[in-house]
Design a protein around this motif. Sequence first.
Motif, PDB file in Angstrom:
ATOM      1  N   TRP A  75       0.824  -1.213   0.000  1.00  0.00           N
ATOM      2  CA  TRP A  75       0.000   0.000   0.000  1.00  0.00           C
ATOM      3  C   TRP A  75       0.853   1.257   0.000  1.00  0.00           C
ATOM      4  CZ3 TRP A  75      -4.697  -0.915  -1.425  1.00  0.00           C
ATOM      5  CH2 TRP A  75      -5.308  -2.124  -1.080  1.00  0.00           C
ATOM      6  N   ASP A  76       2.076   1.163   0.549  1.00  0.00           N
ATOM      7  CA  ASP A  76       2.943   2.331   0.587  1.00  0.00           C
ATOM      8  C   ASP A  76       3.511   2.683  -0.785  1.00  0.00           C
ATOM      9  OD1 ASP A  76       4.577   0.123   0.375  1.00  0.00           O
ATOM     10  OD2 ASP A  76       5.985   0.744   1.931  1.00  0.00           O
ATOM     11  N   GLN A  77       3.252   1.851  -1.773  1.00  0.00           N
ATOM     12  CA  GLN A  77       3.711   2.132  -3.133  1.00  0.00           C
ATOM     13  C   GLN A  77       2.674   2.918  -3.948  1.00  0.00           C
ATOM     14  OE1 GLN A  77       6.954   1.236  -4.108  1.00  0.00           O
ATOM     15  NE2 GLN A  77       6.929   0.889  -1.883  1.00  0.00           N
ATOM     16  N   VAL A  78       1.528   3.192  -3.334  1.00  0.00           N
ATOM     17  CA  VAL A  78       0.454   3.901  -4.027  1.00  0.00           C
ATOM     18  C   VAL A  78       0.412   5.347  -3.573  1.00  0.00           C
ATOM     19  CG1 VAL A  78      -2.018   3.956  -4.508  1.00  0.00           C
ATOM     20  CG2 VAL A  78      -0.878   1.762  -4.113  1.00  0.00           C
ATOM     21  N   ASP A  79       0.258   6.255  -4.529  1.00  0.00           N
ATOM     22  CA  ASP A  79       0.083   7.675  -4.223  1.00  0.00           C
ATOM     23  C   ASP A  79      -1.394   7.884  -3.858  1.00  0.00           C
ATOM     24  OD1 ASP A  79      -0.206  10.410  -4.118  1.00  0.00           O
ATOM     25  OD2 ASP A  79       0.826  10.806  -6.020  1.00  0.00           O
ATOM     26  N   VAL A  80      -1.704   7.794  -2.576  1.00  0.00           N
ATOM     27  CA  VAL A  80      -3.087   7.859  -2.123  1.00  0.00           C
ATOM     28  C   VAL A  80      -3.726   9.197  -2.480  1.00  0.00           C
ATOM     29  CG1 VAL A  80      -4.614   7.754  -0.116  1.00  0.00           C
ATOM     30  CG2 VAL A  80      -2.660   6.204  -0.277  1.00  0.00           C
ATOM     31  N   GLU A  81      -2.948  10.279  -2.400  1.00  0.00           N
ATOM     32  CA  GLU A  81      -3.509  11.586  -2.749  1.00  0.00           C
ATOM     33  C   GLU A  81      -3.949  11.618  -4.208  1.00  0.00           C
ATOM     34  OE1 GLU A  81      -4.231  13.829  -0.582  1.00  0.00           O
ATOM     35  OE2 GLU A  81      -3.343  12.590   0.998  1.00  0.00           O
ATOM     36  N   ARG A  82      -3.193  10.969  -5.071  1.00  0.00           N
ATOM     37  CA  ARG A  82      -3.567  10.893  -6.482  1.00  0.00           C
ATOM     38  C   ARG A  82      -4.861  10.103  -6.651  1.00  0.00           C
ATOM     39  NH1 ARG A  82      -4.079  13.036 -11.395  1.00  0.00           N
ATOM     40  NH2 ARG A  82      -4.097  11.444 -13.032  1.00  0.00           N
ATOM     41  N   VAL A  83      -4.969   8.988  -5.956  1.00  0.00           N
ATOM     42  CA  VAL A  83      -6.176   8.172  -6.055  1.00  0.00           C
ATOM     43  C   VAL A  83      -7.394   8.966  -5.585  1.00  0.00           C
ATOM     44  CG1 VAL A  83      -7.337   6.073  -5.296  1.00  0.00           C
ATOM     45  CG2 VAL A  83      -4.885   6.025  -5.758  1.00  0.00           C
TER      46      VAL A  83
END
Length: 317
Positions: A75-83
Motif C-alpha cells: 500500500w505504501d507504493q500507491v500515491d493515495v492523494e492521487r487516487v
Amino acid sequence: MGTGGEVLLYIGGYGRSGSTLLECLLARLDGVVVLGELEHLWERGVRQNQRCACGEPFADCPFWAEVGRTAFGGWDQVDVERVLALKAAVVRQRHLPRMLRRSLPPELANQAAEFTGYHHRICDAAQQLTGARVVVDSSKFPPLAVALAHDPAIDLRMIHLVRDSRGVAYSWSKTVARPETEDGEAMPRYSSVHSSAHWLSHNLAMQLAGRLGRPVLRIRYEDLVADPEATVSQAWRRLGLPGPGTLPMEDAHTIELLPTHSVAGNPMRFTRGRTVLRSDEAWRQGMPRGRRLLVTLLSAPLLLAYGYRLRSAQEGS
C-alpha cells in the motif's frame, strides 16, 4: 475482470438499506469473496487505519496486507492523494450527468480509467488470493458503479438494493456507533428531508446505471429478509453469476455468519455466529406520524414504483 473469468458484483443503492446484511449472506456462498465498501478503502483503510471486519486494524490485517502486496507491491507504493483526487474528479453525484454518457470526454475518460484501474487491481488481487469467482463490493454509491461500468476490463454485474424510504429515514435518525474507530465515533445522522432526497437520488441513479449496458437487478430488503434463500438464488440466476447461489441456511431465517475482511460499512459486518434474520420494522411504531407522512410524500413516486404501499405507513400499521 482479470483473466480468470471472475465477476465483480456491485451492491448499489442508499445507506441503511441492508447492503451489509446482503454482503454477510453472500460471504457464505462458495466461490465468493466480499470486500466491503471499497469506495472508502483509501480513506478509512489506508489513511485512517480503521478496523477490518476481522477485528484487526487495516494495516495489521494479513488479508489486506497481502492484497496490497499483490496489487501494488504494498500500500505504501500507491500515491493515495492521487487516487483520492481521481475519485473526486470521477465518483461524485455532481458528475453523474456526464458519467452516464456512453462515450465520455477524453479527459474524463482517462481519469475514470486510471481510477477504476486501481479498483480493478484490488479486486484481481483478492480473487488471486482466494480463488473466488465472484468479488463483492458493497459500496452502494451509484457514481462508483457508473465509473466501473465504463471499464471494459471489469465483468460488472449490479444488485440495486432498495428499502422502504420510511425505514431508511428512521434508521438515519438514530445514533449508531462505529466500532471500527478507536473512539467509537458515531455514524452521521440525517434529517427526514435529507435522507429522502438522497434515497431518491441514489435509487434513481442506480436505475440509470443500467443504460450503460451492464446487468442491473433490483431486489428489496424486505423480500431479502422474508426469504433470503430464494431471493439470493433468484438474483444469482438472473444475473448469470457462476455457481448455484444457494445459501447454507439452518432454517428459513437462520444462518451462521462467518468472519470476513469487509473494509468498511455498517457495524453488522462484525456480526458472526448463528444469526436469526428479522426485518427491521421499528419505524412503523417509532417514527412520529408527521415525519412518516413527510417522507412518504417526498418519496411517493419511487415507493409506488418499487411496490411499497403508502397508506399503511401513514397509519402506522
